[in-house]
Write an enzyme that holds these catalytic residues in place. Structure first.
Site, mmCIF file in Angstrom:
data_model
loop_
_atom_site.group_PDB
_atom_site.id
_atom_site.type_symbol
_atom_site.label_atom_id
_atom_site.label_comp_id
_atom_site.label_asym_id
_atom_site.label_seq_id
_atom_site.Cartn_x
_atom_site.Cartn_y
_atom_site.Cartn_z
ATOM 1 N N CYS A 80 2.036 1.238 11.531
ATOM 2 C CA CYS A 80 3.176 1.973 11.002
ATOM 3 C C CYS A 80 3.739 2.971 12.012
ATOM 4 C CB CYS A 80 2.783 2.711 9.723
ATOM 5 S SG CYS A 80 2.251 1.596 8.408
ATOM 6 N N HIS A 107 -1.204 -7.853 2.244
ATOM 7 C CA HIS A 107 -1.180 -8.512 3.554
ATOM 8 C C HIS A 107 -2.355 -8.108 4.433
ATOM 9 C CE1 HIS A 107 0.438 -5.339 6.403
ATOM 10 N NE2 HIS A 107 0.681 -4.759 5.246
ATOM 11 N N GLY A 148 0.792 -1.218 0.000
ATOM 12 C CA GLY A 148 0.000 0.000 0.000
ATOM 13 C C GLY A 148 0.825 1.268 0.000
ATOM 14 N N THR A 149 1.941 1.256 0.739
ATOM 15 C CA THR A 149 2.777 2.456 0.798
ATOM 16 C C THR A 149 3.328 2.814 -0.573
ATOM 17 O OG1 THR A 149 3.375 2.204 3.132
ATOM 18 C CG2 THR A 149 4.930 3.390 1.735
ATOM 19 N N ASN A 209 -7.837 3.661 8.730
ATOM 20 C CA ASN A 209 -7.170 2.513 9.332
ATOM 21 C C ASN A 209 -7.163 2.522 10.846
ATOM 22 O OD1 ASN A 209 -5.342 4.759 8.589
ATOM 23 N ND2 ASN A 209 -3.831 3.590 9.763
ATOM 24 N N THR A 223 12.407 -6.417 -12.506
ATOM 25 C CA THR A 223 11.854 -7.746 -12.767
ATOM 26 C C THR A 223 10.653 -8.006 -11.872
ATOM 27 O OG1 THR A 223 14.029 -8.571 -13.400
ATOM 28 C CG2 THR A 223 12.365 -10.215 -12.838
ATOM 29 N N SER A 226 -3.188 -3.237 -0.434
ATOM 30 C CA SER A 226 -2.029 -3.911 0.156
ATOM 31 C C SER A 226 -2.391 -5.353 0.445
ATOM 32 C CB SER A 226 -1.608 -3.196 1.440
ATOM 33 O OG SER A 226 -0.425 -3.747 1.972
ATOM 34 N N GLN A 277 -7.744 -0.514 3.764
ATOM 35 C CA GLN A 277 -8.569 -1.113 4.823
ATOM 36 C C GLN A 277 -9.968 -1.492 4.341
ATOM 37 O OE1 GLN A 277 -7.572 -2.129 7.671
ATOM 38 N NE2 GLN A 277 -5.541 -1.187 7.708
#
Length: 376
Positions: A322, A199, A69-70, A149, A235, A197, A177
């Site tokens: 974060c 995860h 996400g960042t 979030n 890559t 994101s 979120q």
């Protein structure tokens, strides 16, 4: 252990790992290579891209695989602002994720952009008339998240983006979120760019998605061989692209999933507030992401409370992962007018799709015991 920190990260789905495994082992080809191994890797990458595009309702060529996400937020904000100069004016909110706020600070300091902050009420909600009043002919970009979030408040992105479209202004939303809880269909949201994101919904850490409309040019952050339609050189991580596409496909229908978990969340909120008069719900009481229950609790320290809860095998957080470990109060709560000392008492419980009523009842009991111990 009772895990109630799904907004920070979720367990990786076995199906996502199984789908990724061949591309980490026997199928190790570079998708840019012209031999058979490369061709198979390229085909897997294309299939993953098509799967993601089908999920959110866009063209495959509008999907860029990122590291999370960042990076998706950085690429969209900086990429759109620098490549589509209508002026140097951006509209956002001070409750955005740090990855957005730091991007805006960069654009302001280094490139001379002016950041216009929308007015928020005590629940973190945006007034549509106030928002519209801030848009100009020279506004380059609007960036407003779909679901907060920390406090869970949902912004009416489809309405906000419709207003921005009247001014022909690109609209980006951080939807990190929202996956699994809210509809991410691009035609419904009406956005120009959207960040996800992996995860947060069962894919491995280090996997992310950026949707960016083909009508926009995107200035890349990473220069090189021109992979990802010249938006992100390097890559490609085929395994993680396959994993994130698989995890996205496994998500339940959001309306049905949200209704079930929101019911458990609301009962948990009622139980906590009834048992702890010092606790106050943060964020909108009604217009909030289904899985987030967040409080401030006068008279305690949030980090100390977390340690006590962990001793009782309840895992949650004091806000954004974060910002974990920082002594600074939540920037989200400060933006809503909370006193810094009260903002430091914040605690967030974020549920998963498999969270049970019994787990929440145990968590409530542990929270009450921890509070009594710390205030005795």
């Amino acid at each position: 252990m009772i895990y109630l920190d799904h907004a920070a990260t979720t367990p990786v789905k076995p199906e996502a790992l199984t789908a990724a495994w061949p591309w980490l082992t026997s199928e190790f080809g570079n998708p840019s290579s012209q031999h058979e191994l490369g061709a198979r890797a390229s085909s897997a990458l294309n299939q993953a891209r098509e799967s993601v595009a089908n999920f959110i309702g866009c063209r495959p060529s509008e999907i860029t695989f990122t590291s999370g996400g960042t990076e998706s937020n950085n690429l969209s904000l900086i990429g759109i602002a620098l490549a589509n100069p209508r002026g140097k004016h951006i509209v956002s909110a001070k409750t955005e994720h740090e990855s957005v706020l730091k991007c805006l600070d960069f654009l302001e300091r280094i490139h001379g952009f002016e950041i216009d902050w929308v007015t928020l009420d005590e629940f973190g909600q945006i007034d549509l008339a106030d928002f519209e009043s801030r848009l100009r002919e020279n506004t380059t970009l609007v960036t407003l998240m779909l679901a907060n979030n920390e406090i869970g408040t949902i912004h009416p992105v489809s309405q906000l983006s419709a207003i921005a479209r009247n001014f022909k202004i690109p609209f980006h939303t951080d939807a990190v979120q929202a996956a699994g809880w809210l509809d991410l269909n691009i035609s419904e949201l009406g956005v120009s760019a959207l960040s996800l994101s992996g995860h947060k919904f069962g894919a491995p850490k280090g996997s992310g998605i950026l949707y960016c409309s083909s009508r926009l040019t995107l200035e890349p952050l990473i220069h090189g061989g021109g992979q990802e339609f010249e938006r992100r050189s390097g890559t490609e991580n085929v395994a993680w692209a396959v994993a994130i596409a698989t995890a996205l496909d496994l998500l339940e229908e959001p309306e049905q999933a949200s209704k079930l978990i929101a019911g458990l969340r609301d009962e948990f909120i009622r139980a906590v507030l009834a048992a702890m008069p010092a606790a106050k719900l943060t964020g909108s009481p009604f217009n909030r992401q289904a899985a987030i229950a967040s409080f401030v609790i006068e008279g305690i320290n949030g980090e100390t409370l977390l340690l006590e809860l962990e001793n009782e095998q309840v895992i949650c957080s004091s806000g954004s992962a974060c910002a974990a470990g920082s002594d600074d109060p939540s920037h989200v709560l400060l933006a809503l007018g909370y006193d810094p000392d009260l903002a430091r008492t914040s605690i967030r419980f974020s549920l998963g799709h498999n969270t049970t009523a019994d787990e929440l009842d145990q968590a409530k009991g542990a929270l009450v015991r921890a509070y009594k111990k710390l205030t005795a």
